[in-house]
Design a protein around this motif. Structure first.
Motif, PDB file in Angstrom:
ATOM      1  N   ILE A 170       0.850  -1.188   0.000  1.00  0.00           N
ATOM      2  CA  ILE A 170       0.000   0.000   0.000  1.00  0.00           C
ATOM      3  C   ILE A 170       0.888   1.241   0.000  1.00  0.00           C
ATOM      4  N   PRO A 171       0.665   2.182  -0.908  1.00  0.00           N
ATOM      5  CA  PRO A 171       1.505   3.394  -0.943  1.00  0.00           C
ATOM      6  C   PRO A 171       1.505   4.131   0.390  1.00  0.00           C
ATOM      7  N   ASP A 172       2.660   4.625   0.796  1.00  0.00           N
ATOM      8  CA  ASP A 172       2.855   5.430   2.004  1.00  0.00           C
ATOM      9  C   ASP A 172       2.601   4.663   3.297  1.00  0.00           C
ATOM     10  N   SER A 173       2.603   3.334   3.234  1.00  0.00           N
ATOM     11  CA  SER A 173       2.417   2.530   4.441  1.00  0.00           C
ATOM     12  C   SER A 173       3.743   2.309   5.144  1.00  0.00           C
ATOM     13  N   VAL A 174       3.673   1.982   6.444  1.00  0.00           N
ATOM     14  CA  VAL A 174       4.849   1.591   7.215  1.00  0.00           C
ATOM     15  C   VAL A 174       4.511   0.316   7.980  1.00  0.00           C
ATOM     16  N   MET A 175       5.543  -0.346   8.483  1.00  0.00           N
ATOM     17  CA  MET A 175       5.309  -1.606   9.192  1.00  0.00           C
ATOM     18  C   MET A 175       5.992  -1.593  10.554  1.00  0.00           C
ATOM     19  N   LEU A 176       5.242  -2.081  11.547  1.00  0.00           N
ATOM     20  CA  LEU A 176       5.800  -2.331  12.873  1.00  0.00           C
ATOM     21  C   LEU A 176       5.916  -3.838  13.045  1.00  0.00           C
ATOM     22  N   LEU A 177       7.141  -4.328  13.122  1.00  0.00           N
ATOM     23  CA  LEU A 177       7.375  -5.754  13.316  1.00  0.00           C
ATOM     24  C   LEU A 177       7.469  -6.033  14.804  1.00  0.00           C
ATOM     25  N   VAL A 178       6.558  -6.865  15.304  1.00  0.00           N
ATOM     26  CA  VAL A 178       6.510  -7.220  16.721  1.00  0.00           C
ATOM     27  C   VAL A 178       7.000  -8.660  16.837  1.00  0.00           C
ATOM     28  N   ALA A 179       8.224  -8.840  17.363  1.00  0.00           N
ATOM     29  CA  ALA A 179       8.808 -10.177  17.330  1.00  0.00           C
ATOM     30  C   ALA A 179      10.015 -10.276  18.230  1.00  0.00           C
ATOM     31  N   PRO A 180      10.382 -11.504  18.621  1.00  0.00           N
ATOM     32  CA  PRO A 180      11.675 -11.704  19.287  1.00  0.00           C
ATOM     33  C   PRO A 180      12.794 -11.355  18.314  1.00  0.00           C
ATOM     34  N   GLY A 181      13.972 -11.106  18.840  1.00  0.00           N
ATOM     35  CA  GLY A 181      15.093 -10.704  18.004  1.00  0.00           C
ATOM     36  C   GLY A 181      15.413 -11.681  16.893  1.00  0.00           C
ATOM     37  N   LEU A 234       9.292  -3.559  17.427  1.00  0.00           N
ATOM     38  CA  LEU A 234       8.970  -3.674  18.846  1.00  0.00           C
ATOM     39  C   LEU A 234       9.442  -5.054  19.261  1.00  0.00           C
ATOM     40  N   MET A 235      10.587  -5.115  19.913  1.00  0.00           N
ATOM     41  CA  MET A 235      11.195  -6.391  20.226  1.00  0.00           C
ATOM     42  C   MET A 235      10.596  -6.993  21.492  1.00  0.00           C
ATOM     43  N   MET A 236      10.367  -8.307  21.442  1.00  0.00           N
ATOM     44  CA  MET A 236       9.787  -9.037  22.573  1.00  0.00           C
ATOM     45  C   MET A 236      10.894  -9.705  23.380  1.00  0.00           C
ATOM     46  N   ASP A 237      10.781  -9.624  24.705  1.00  0.00           N
ATOM     47  CA  ASP A 237      11.726 -10.354  25.553  1.00  0.00           C
ATOM     48  C   ASP A 237      11.050 -11.621  26.073  1.00  0.00           C
ATOM     49  N   GLU A 238      11.743 -12.341  26.931  1.00  0.00           N
ATOM     50  CA  GLU A 238      11.209 -13.621  27.415  1.00  0.00           C
ATOM     51  C   GLU A 238       9.909 -13.442  28.191  1.00  0.00           C
ATOM     52  N   THR A 239       9.812 -12.375  28.970  1.00  0.00           N
ATOM     53  CA  THR A 239       8.580 -12.130  29.731  1.00  0.00           C
ATOM     54  C   THR A 239       7.411 -11.884  28.789  1.00  0.00           C
ATOM     55  N   ARG A 250       2.736  -9.667  27.531  1.00  0.00           N
ATOM     56  CA  ARG A 250       2.799  -8.287  28.006  1.00  0.00           C
ATOM     57  C   ARG A 250       2.994  -7.292  26.859  1.00  0.00           C
ATOM     58  N   HIS A 251       3.611  -7.743  25.784  1.00  0.00           N
ATOM     59  CA  HIS A 251       3.915  -6.849  24.657  1.00  0.00           C
ATOM     60  C   HIS A 251       2.666  -6.303  23.985  1.00  0.00           C
ATOM     61  N   LEU A 252       1.543  -6.995  24.147  1.00  0.00           N
ATOM     62  CA  LEU A 252       0.320  -6.566  23.466  1.00  0.00           C
ATOM     63  C   LEU A 252      -0.150  -5.192  23.947  1.00  0.00           C
ATOM     64  N   LYS A 253       0.108  -4.896  25.207  1.00  0.00           N
ATOM     65  CA  LYS A 253      -0.282  -3.588  25.750  1.00  0.00           C
ATOM     66  C   LYS A 253       0.628  -2.471  25.233  1.00  0.00           C
ATOM     67  N   LYS A 254       1.813  -2.864  24.741  1.00  0.00           N
ATOM     68  CA  LYS A 254       2.770  -1.866  24.256  1.00  0.00           C
ATOM     69  C   LYS A 254       2.502  -1.460  22.801  1.00  0.00           C
ATOM     70  N   ILE A 255       1.783  -2.284  22.069  1.00  0.00           N
ATOM     71  CA  ILE A 255       1.639  -2.057  20.624  1.00  0.00           C
ATOM     72  C   ILE A 255       0.967  -0.728  20.294  1.00  0.00           C
ATOM     73  N   PRO A 256      -0.187  -0.372  20.915  1.00  0.00           N
ATOM     74  CA  PRO A 256      -0.809   0.920  20.565  1.00  0.00           C
ATOM     75  C   PRO A 256       0.121   2.110  20.786  1.00  0.00           C
ATOM     76  N   GLN A 257       0.863   2.102  21.882  1.00  0.00           N
ATOM     77  CA  GLN A 257       1.786   3.197  22.152  1.00  0.00           C
ATOM     78  C   GLN A 257       2.931   3.192  21.127  1.00  0.00           C
ATOM     79  N   ILE A 280       3.274  -9.772  12.945  1.00  0.00           N
ATOM     80  CA  ILE A 280       3.582 -10.587  14.117  1.00  0.00           C
ATOM     81  C   ILE A 280       3.936 -12.002  13.681  1.00  0.00           C
ATOM     82  N   THR A 281       4.562 -12.745  14.580  1.00  0.00           N
ATOM     83  CA  THR A 281       5.156 -14.031  14.234  1.00  0.00           C
ATOM     84  C   THR A 281       4.448 -15.195  14.919  1.00  0.00           C
ATOM     85  N   CYS A 282       5.043 -16.374  14.774  1.00  0.00           N
ATOM     86  CA  CYS A 282       4.450 -17.598  15.324  1.00  0.00           C
ATOM     87  C   CYS A 282       4.238 -17.530  16.833  1.00  0.00           C
ATOM     88  N   VAL A 283       5.008 -16.677  17.517  1.00  0.00           N
ATOM     89  CA  VAL A 283       4.835 -16.546  18.969  1.00  0.00           C
ATOM     90  C   VAL A 283       3.393 -16.186  19.292  1.00  0.00           C
TER      91      VAL A 283
END
Length: 434
Positions: A58-69, A91-96, A102-109, A129-132
Motif C-alpha cells: 500500500i503506498p505510504d504505508s509503514v510496518m511495525l514488526l513485533v517479534a523476538p530478536g 517492537l522487540m519481545m523479551d522472554e517475559t 505483556r507486549h500486546l499492551k505496548k503495541i498501541p503506544q 507478528i510471528t508464530c509466537v
C-alpha cells in the motif's frame, strides 16, 4: 550406508490420486527439510515478496514488526533496500513478553510513537507478528482497533505465521486480504479493471494490457503501480477484477462481498495453446473476442527458432520460480523436450498437470522439496542440460541454470517468449565458457 532421496514418478502419483498424495509431500506429516526457504532465505517474508515486503504494498504505508530478536533479524536485509528506507520499525519481545503476552499492551503506544516520528503521516500502519502470537492465540484485530483509536489512522495485521502455511488461510493469502481491506466503496467505472495476485507489476510488454485496452478498458490498476494512497483507493472503481494468482482468491471474494466487484481467474501458463484458449475463454466471459492471432504467431515463431537452435534438451525443474513446475513440464514436453525431474510439493492444484504428464512422460521423477532424504540426493542419477528454478540449480551445480524468480511478473505470450530468451542466454553463456 548412504540413503536414497525419496521420489515418485508422475505415473505413480496419478495412480494414487488426489486423496493419496504420499506423506513425503505433505509437510504436516513429518520433519521438514526446508530447502526452498533456505535457498531463498525466505521465512514467510525475507527474500522475494514474503509477508514483510507484501505488507508494504500500500503506498505510504509503514510496518511495525513485533517479534523476538531472532524473528526480526532477517528484516534488516530488506530495510537496507532504498524503497523501504524509514518504513520498517521494531517492537522487540523479551522472554517475559513471550510468556505473558505483556507486549500486546505496548503495541498501541508503539504505533503512536512510529507515526509521530515520521515527517509524513503514513497511510496505514501494518502490524507484522510471528508464530509466537499464533501460539499465544493473540486477537490481533482487537489489538489493531485499539492502536487505530490511539494513533488516529488505519492499522492492519499481517501474520508471519510459518505454522499456518498448510492451513486454510496461509500468511500470503491473509496478507492479500489485509492489503485491500482499506478500500472504500466508490462508483463503478465500466472502463476500469484491477489485476490482483502479485506484489510487483506484470512485465511492460505483457499483451494482457493491450488486449484489455482493445475492448475499451482505460484504467488497468495493479497495487504495485499505484503512485499514492488516492490512486490505491481508485481500485474500488473497477468494473471487475482479474485474479492471476490463486492466493488472491480470498481477497477477490472480499471485493465481491464488500465492494460488489466480481472477478475472473486466469492462470499463468507456458503452454501456448492453453494461453490462446484462455484468452478466448476470457473474451467469451466478457461478451467480446480478443484478437490475439498476431501475438500467438509471434510466440510460435519464437518457439520454432529456439527449437532450431536447441533441438534436444533435458530439463530439471524446481518450484522456486515464477510458474508451476508441473505446468511448465507439460509445456516443455509438448515442445518436444525431455523433463527428467521436478523438485516441489504436490497439491490438488497440480493434479491436472500430473495427469497429463503421466501420459506424456510417465517416468518423470518428482522429488519432495520438504523431505529430509533430499540430503541424500545424487544429481548423477539424472541427466540435465539446463535447470529452471533456484532449487533446481542447487541440486545440479555446474549445469546452466535459469533462476526465473525475479520480482517483475511474467504472464501470457510475453512471459513464454521471455522464458525462451532467458534459456537461450544461459545456454549461450555455457557454450561461451566452454
Amino acid at each position: 550406508m548412504r540413503g536414497i532421496a525419496y521420489y515418485c514418478t508422475v505415473e505413480e502419483l496419478q495412480k494414487r490420486g488426489r486423496d493419496g498424495i504420499p506423506e513425503q509431500f505433505r509437510s504436516n506429516t513429518h520433519l521438514i527439510y526446508s530447502s526452498p526457504a533456505t535457498l531463498a532465505f525466505n521465512s514467510p517474508g525475507a527474500e522475494g515478496f514474503g509477508v514483510k515486503r507484501a505488507g508494504l504494498a500500500i503506498p505510504d504505508s509503514v510496518m511495525l514488526l513485533v517479534a523476538p530478536g531472532c524473528c526480526g533479524r532477517n528484516t534488516s536485509l530488506i530495510s537496507r533496500m532504498p524503497e523501504y528506507d524509514h518504513r520498517f520499525f521494531y517492537l522487540m519481545m523479551d522472554e517475559t513478553d513471550v510468556v505473558t503476552g505483556r507486549h500486546l499492551k505496548k503495541i498501541p503506544q508503539a504505533v503512536q510513537e512510529v507515526v509521530e516520528s515520521l515527517k509524513k503521516r503514513p497511510s496505514v500502519v501494518m502490524i507484522c507478528i510471528t508464530c509466537v502470537d499464533a501460539l499465544l492465540g493473540t486477537d490481533m484485530d482487537r489489538v489493531c482497533r485499539r492502536a487505530e483509536e490511539q494513533a488516529g489512522l488505519p492499522v492492519r495485521p499481517c501474520y508471519m505465521y510459518a505454522l499456518t502455511r498448510e492451513g486454510r488461510k496461509p500468511p500470503m493469502v491473509h496478507v492479500r486480504q489485509s492489503l485491500y481491506s482499506l478500500l472504500e466503496p466508490r462508483k463503478k467505472k465500466s472502463t476500469a479493471v484491477n489485476i490482483l495476485g502479485f506484489f510487483a507489476p506484470l512485465q511492460e510488454d505483457c499483451e494482457l494490457y493491450e488486449l484489455l485496452r482493445s475492448i475499451g478498458v482505460r484504467q488497468i490498476r495493479e497495487i504495485s503501480r499505484c503512485k499514492d494512497y488516492n490512486e490505491y483507493q481508485c481500485m474500488a472503481e473497477a468494473n471487475f477484477n482479474l485474479v492471476l494468482n490463486p492466493e488472491a482468491r480470498f481477497a477477490a471474494r472480499d471485493f465481491e462481498d464488500r465492494l460488489r466487484i466480481p472477478s475472473i481467474e486466469l492462470r499463468r501458463l507456458y503452454q501456448i495453446e492453453k494461453i490462446h484458449s484462455q484468452y478466448r475463454a476470457l473474451g467469451a466471459a466478457l461478451g467480446t473476442e480478443f484478437r490475439d492471432e498476431e501475438m500467438y504467431q509471434e510466440t510460435k515463431n519464437a518457439i520454432a527458432r529456439f527449437r532450431e537452435k536447441h533441438p534436444s534438451l533435458t530439463f530439471t525443474l524446481g518450484e522456486c520460480m515464477n510458474g508451476d513446475p508441473f505446468e511448465l513440464a507439460v509445456a516443455l514436453t509438448q515442445m518436444g523436450y525431455s523433463v527428467s525431474e521436478i523438485y516441489g510439493t504436490v497439491t490438488d492444484e497440480n493434479f491436472v498437470y500430473v495427469q497429463r504428464l503421466s501420459e506424456l512422460a510417465p517416468e518423470l521423477r518428482v522429488y519432495s522439496n520438504l523431505e529430509p532424504t533430499m540430503l541424500n540426493y545424487d544429481c548423477s542419477e539424472a541427466h540435465a542440460d539446463v535447470t529452471i528454478g533456484k532449487d533446481a540449480g542447487y541440486y545440479h551445480p555446474g549445469c546452466p541454470n535459469l533462476q526465473w524468480n525475479e520480482d517483475i511478473q511474467l504472464f501470457g505470450y510475453a512471459g513464454l517468449r521471455k522464458l525462451l530468451d532467458g534459456l537461450s542466454r544461459v545456454l549461450s553463456e555455457k557454450e561461451g565458457a566452454v
